[in-house]
Design a protein around this motif. Structure first.
Motif, PDB file in Angstrom:
ATOM      1  N   PRO A  36      10.779   9.053  10.262  1.00  0.00           N
ATOM      2  CA  PRO A  36      11.161   7.776  10.728  1.00  0.00           C
ATOM      3  C   PRO A  36       9.869   6.937  10.918  1.00  0.00           C
ATOM      4  O   PRO A  36       9.881   5.873  10.435  1.00  0.00           O
ATOM      5  N   SER A  37       9.043   7.085  11.775  1.00  0.00           N
ATOM      6  CA  SER A  37       7.704   6.789  11.952  1.00  0.00           C
ATOM      7  C   SER A  37       6.710   6.246  10.151  1.00  0.00           C
ATOM      8  O   SER A  37       6.265   5.227  11.064  1.00  0.00           O
ATOM      9  N   GLY A  38       7.324   7.082   9.426  1.00  0.00           N
ATOM     10  CA  GLY A  38       6.257   6.942   8.359  1.00  0.00           C
ATOM     11  C   GLY A  38       5.303   7.693   8.400  1.00  0.00           C
ATOM     12  O   GLY A  38       5.127   8.555   6.936  1.00  0.00           O
ATOM     13  N   LEU A  39       5.140   8.721   9.346  1.00  0.00           N
ATOM     14  CA  LEU A  39       3.759   9.957   9.034  1.00  0.00           C
ATOM     15  C   LEU A  39       4.470  11.001   8.447  1.00  0.00           C
ATOM     16  O   LEU A  39       6.041  11.515   8.164  1.00  0.00           O
ATOM     17  N   ILE A  40       3.483  11.086   7.530  1.00  0.00           N
ATOM     18  CA  ILE A  40       4.138  12.815   6.925  1.00  0.00           C
ATOM     19  C   ILE A  40       4.128  13.962   6.794  1.00  0.00           C
ATOM     20  O   ILE A  40       3.133  14.224   7.512  1.00  0.00           O
TER      21      ILE A  40
ATOM     22  N   PRO B 246       0.744  -1.623  -0.709  1.00  0.00           N
ATOM     23  CA  PRO B 246       0.298   0.025  -0.234  1.00  0.00           C
ATOM     24  C   PRO B 246       0.578   1.105  -0.175  1.00  0.00           C
ATOM     25  O   PRO B 246       1.780   1.316   0.515  1.00  0.00           O
ATOM     26  N   ALA B 247       0.258   2.780  -0.858  1.00  0.00           N
ATOM     27  CA  ALA B 247       0.746   3.457  -0.684  1.00  0.00           C
ATOM     28  C   ALA B 247       0.907   4.337   0.416  1.00  0.00           C
ATOM     29  O   ALA B 247      -0.072   4.117   1.301  1.00  0.00           O
ATOM     30  N   PRO B 248       1.942   4.988   0.872  1.00  0.00           N
ATOM     31  CA  PRO B 248       1.438   5.789   1.860  1.00  0.00           C
ATOM     32  C   PRO B 248       0.840   7.191   2.404  1.00  0.00           C
ATOM     33  O   PRO B 248       0.278   7.477   1.012  1.00  0.00           O
ATOM     34  N   THR B 249      -0.056   7.256   2.938  1.00  0.00           N
ATOM     35  CA  THR B 249      -1.176   7.642   2.585  1.00  0.00           C
ATOM     36  C   THR B 249      -1.255   9.125   4.711  1.00  0.00           C
ATOM     37  O   THR B 249      -0.785   8.796   5.084  1.00  0.00           O
TER      38      THR B 249
END
Length: 131
Positions: A104-108, A86-89
């Motif tokens: 680093p946590s993946g949050l944008i 899945p793409a990051p959202t």
């Protein structure tokens, strides 16, 4: 298709379709599409090995032209089929742009208005973060 010498450029991507999609979980899938540094970029995932897929990108130009660009993509049979990642959202499930700054946590990373901070590359060695 080229917009060279027209004074026009791509303003928006309306949609990206894969008419040859099989309906299986491992089918080729569009994860996101975006305009990055004036270029149409699409991220694909999955795909059946040994199959050639048709991808149609529908764009609108600044001058109001509507174009459908057809791409043929052959999937190598070197590896087995897999389900696309899945793409990051962002919040609300909105797909994150491919050049968004991610923590680093993946949050944008976003500004106070919820707009993502984007990475722009100028040439091969200069990187700026802007929004």
């Amino acid at each position: 298709m080229s917009l060279d010498a027209t004074g026009d450029h791509v303003a928006a991507i309306e949609r990206v379709e894969i008419p040859t999609a099989s309906g299986l979980p491992t089918q080729l899938a569009v994860l996101w599409s975006s305009i990055v540094n004036g270029l149409v970029c699409i991220m694909l995932g999955g795909g059946a090995p040994g199959k050639t897929n048709e991808i149609v990108v529908y764009v609108v130009t600044q001058q109001g032209r509507r174009l459908a660009l057809c791409i043929l993509l052959a999937i190598t049979s070197e590896t087995g089929a897999s389900i696309p990642t899945p793409a990051p959202t962002m919040s609300g499930g909105v797909p994150g742009p491919p050049n968004a700054t991610r923590l680093p946590s993946g949050l944008i990373l976003t500004d106070d208005n919820g707009k993502p901070f984007l990475i722009a590359i100028n040439g091969a060695s200069h990187v700026w973060v802007h929004n």
